[in-house]
Design a protein around this motif. Structure first.
Motif, mmCIF file in Angstrom:
data_model
loop_
_atom_site.group_PDB
_atom_site.id
_atom_site.type_symbol
_atom_site.label_atom_id
_atom_site.label_comp_id
_atom_site.label_asym_id
_atom_site.label_seq_id
_atom_site.Cartn_x
_atom_site.Cartn_y
_atom_site.Cartn_z
ATOM 1 N N HIS A 1 0.875 -1.173 0.000
ATOM 2 C CA HIS A 1 0.000 0.000 0.000
ATOM 3 C C HIS A 1 0.909 1.218 0.000
ATOM 4 C CE1 HIS A 1 -2.839 2.920 2.060
ATOM 5 N NE2 HIS A 1 -3.505 2.544 0.996
ATOM 6 N N TRP A 2 1.006 1.885 -1.145
ATOM 7 C CA TRP A 2 2.041 2.911 -1.297
ATOM 8 C C TRP A 2 1.904 4.059 -0.306
ATOM 9 C CZ3 TRP A 2 6.649 2.565 -2.964
ATOM 10 C CH2 TRP A 2 7.412 3.716 -3.183
ATOM 11 N N PRO A 3 0.722 4.560 0.006
ATOM 12 C CA PRO A 3 0.643 5.626 1.025
ATOM 13 C C PRO A 3 1.204 5.185 2.378
ATOM 14 C CG PRO A 3 -1.386 5.553 -0.248
ATOM 15 C CD PRO A 3 -0.594 4.345 -0.642
ATOM 16 N N THR A 4 0.984 3.935 2.750
ATOM 17 C CA THR A 4 1.541 3.426 4.006
ATOM 18 C C THR A 4 3.057 3.359 3.935
ATOM 19 O OG1 THR A 4 -0.452 2.141 4.494
ATOM 20 C CG2 THR A 4 1.592 1.453 5.591
ATOM 21 N N ILE A 5 3.594 2.895 2.808
ATOM 22 C CA ILE A 5 5.050 2.841 2.633
ATOM 23 C C ILE A 5 5.642 4.248 2.706
ATOM 24 C CG2 ILE A 5 6.896 2.279 0.989
ATOM 25 C CD1 ILE A 5 5.090 -0.012 -0.008
ATOM 26 N N GLU A 6 4.971 5.217 2.100
ATOM 27 C CA GLU A 6 5.445 6.602 2.156
ATOM 28 C C GLU A 6 5.474 7.114 3.591
ATOM 29 O OE1 GLU A 6 4.333 8.832 -1.980
ATOM 30 O OE2 GLU A 6 2.654 8.362 -0.641
ATOM 31 N N ARG A 7 4.447 6.794 4.374
ATOM 32 C CA ARG A 7 4.402 7.249 5.766
ATOM 33 C C ARG A 7 5.533 6.626 6.582
ATOM 34 N NH1 ARG A 7 2.870 5.184 10.309
ATOM 35 N NH2 ARG A 7 1.764 3.417 9.393
ATOM 36 N N ILE A 8 5.760 5.323 6.407
ATOM 37 C CA ILE A 8 6.838 4.663 7.145
ATOM 38 C C ILE A 8 8.189 5.228 6.717
ATOM 39 C CG2 ILE A 8 8.016 2.455 7.506
ATOM 40 C CD1 ILE A 8 5.241 1.115 7.300
ATOM 41 N N ALA A 9 8.352 5.459 5.419
ATOM 42 C CA ALA A 9 9.602 6.041 4.920
ATOM 43 C C ALA A 9 9.833 7.417 5.521
ATOM 44 C CB ALA A 9 9.568 6.123 3.391
ATOM 45 N N GLN A 10 8.784 8.236 5.595
ATOM 46 C CA GLN A 10 8.909 9.570 6.182
ATOM 47 C C GLN A 10 9.304 9.475 7.657
ATOM 48 O OE1 GLN A 10 8.666 12.585 4.514
ATOM 49 N NE2 GLN A 10 9.515 13.339 6.441
ATOM 50 N N ASP A 11 8.721 8.509 8.372
ATOM 51 C CA ASP A 11 9.082 8.306 9.774
ATOM 52 C C ASP A 11 10.555 7.931 9.911
ATOM 53 O OD1 ASP A 11 6.558 8.900 10.582
ATOM 54 O OD2 ASP A 11 6.078 6.931 11.405
ATOM 55 N N LEU A 12 11.043 7.081 9.017
ATOM 56 C CA LEU A 12 12.450 6.685 9.064
ATOM 57 C C LEU A 12 13.363 7.876 8.773
ATOM 58 C CD1 LEU A 12 12.151 3.236 7.257
ATOM 59 C CD2 LEU A 12 12.977 3.569 9.597
ATOM 60 N N VAL A 13 12.978 8.712 7.818
ATOM 61 C CA VAL A 13 13.780 9.895 7.496
ATOM 62 C C VAL A 13 13.797 10.859 8.678
ATOM 63 C CG1 VAL A 13 13.924 11.925 6.007
ATOM 64 C CG2 VAL A 13 13.427 9.677 5.010
ATOM 65 N N GLU A 14 12.649 11.073 9.303
ATOM 66 C CA GLU A 14 12.600 11.943 10.483
ATOM 67 C C GLU A 14 13.452 11.376 11.612
ATOM 68 O OE1 GLU A 14 8.521 12.480 11.512
ATOM 69 O OE2 GLU A 14 8.040 13.589 9.683
ATOM 70 N N ALA A 15 13.453 10.058 11.755
ATOM 71 C CA ALA A 15 14.274 9.427 12.788
ATOM 72 C C ALA A 15 15.761 9.625 12.490
ATOM 73 C CB ALA A 15 13.941 7.941 12.884
ATOM 74 N N ARG A 16 16.138 9.543 11.225
ATOM 75 C CA ARG A 16 17.546 9.767 10.866
ATOM 76 C C ARG A 16 17.971 11.196 11.169
ATOM 77 N NH1 ARG A 16 21.026 11.632 7.101
ATOM 78 N NH2 ARG A 16 19.378 12.624 5.898
ATOM 79 N N LEU A 17 17.038 12.133 11.023
ATOM 80 C CA LEU A 17 17.355 13.543 11.274
ATOM 81 C C LEU A 17 17.620 13.833 12.754
ATOM 82 C CD1 LEU A 17 14.856 15.298 8.815
ATOM 83 C CD2 LEU A 17 17.330 14.983 8.545
#
Length: 243
Positions: free
Chosen positions: A32-48
């Protein structure tokens, strides 16, 4: 207890375990691409936050080896098929992470150099040091081992401070909170207690390896935006399984 200063991370290098089912979102199967996008955004925020982040993703949204083996395939073949499913998931998440603004690399325990890098410890460490989110696919490369066990193995190899087990619930409970309204959440457990109580958050091999490596396992819900960064900072609702 060690007191952290404001802004200090509880865990500076982590391995995040994401189930394949988490990528399905509202779909009954697949991605589900919107879900993948949300998880990816969370990972990017965590890296920051400054943390170094490795990710192991399961393949249960596409194929679960143990389940297919029960339908007639031999277990080794079925598990290898499941490992290939994790590669597909990792490639999708890698692309979503890059769209979200962070460099990422997929490394597979099953060599397929025309698709992604083969996994080796030293290159993975270099990617982490350069600020890339490293997606570790293909499990351990061997049948009969779950991606949970693979996650703990990679976390130990890469000298991570913790395994962040992202689930659909906010920790480890005495029973399934979806079916038992009397279930209560543990704030903290030891590895021995988790094994003795036969808690199903991870399989016994993963818990035993984490105990040997003295790796904490942080169990939290991935459903809330920003949950990964919160867990890395030691905030939010979670269960810690530690020595």
């Amino acid at each position: 207890m060690t007191v952290r200063e404001e802004g200090e991370l509880a865990h500076k290098r982590v391995l995040v375990k994401v189930s394949g089912e988490a990528l399905m979102g509202s779909e009954p199967f697949g991605l589900h691409w919107p879900t993948i996008e949300r998880i990816a955004q969370d990972l990017v925020e965590a890296r920051l936050t400054g943390a170094e982040i490795a990710v192991v993703v399961g393949g249960g949204n596409i194929l679960r080896g143990a389940r297919v083996a029960s339908d007639g395939l031999d277990r080794a073949t079925a598990d290898h098929m499941g490992m290939l499913a994790t590669v597909m998931n990792a490639l999708a998440l890698e692309k979503a992470i890059e769209f979200a603004g962070s460099p990422a690399r997929t490394l597979s325990a099953i060599p397929m150099p025309t698709i992604c890098e083969p996994y080796a410890r030293q290159p993975a460490l270099k990617h982490l040091a350069r600020g890339r989110i490293v997606l570790l696919a293909g499990g351990t490369g061997n049948p009969y081992f779950t991606t949970d066990t693979g996650a703990v193995l990679r976390a130990a190899e890469l000298q991570c401070d913790a395994v962040m087990k992202a689930t659909n619930v906010d920790g480890v409970y005495t029973a399934d909170p979806k079916t038992d309204p009397t279930a209560t959440r543990y704030d903290r457990l030891t590895h021995d207690e988790a094994l003795a109580k036969d808690l199903k958050v991870m399989d016994a091999a993963a818990f035993a390896l984490a105990r040997e490596a003295r790796l904490p396992i942080i169990v939290f819900s991935i459903r809330e935006p920003g949950a990964i960064a919160s867990a890395i900072r030691g905030e939010g609702r979670a269960t810690t399984v530690a020595p």
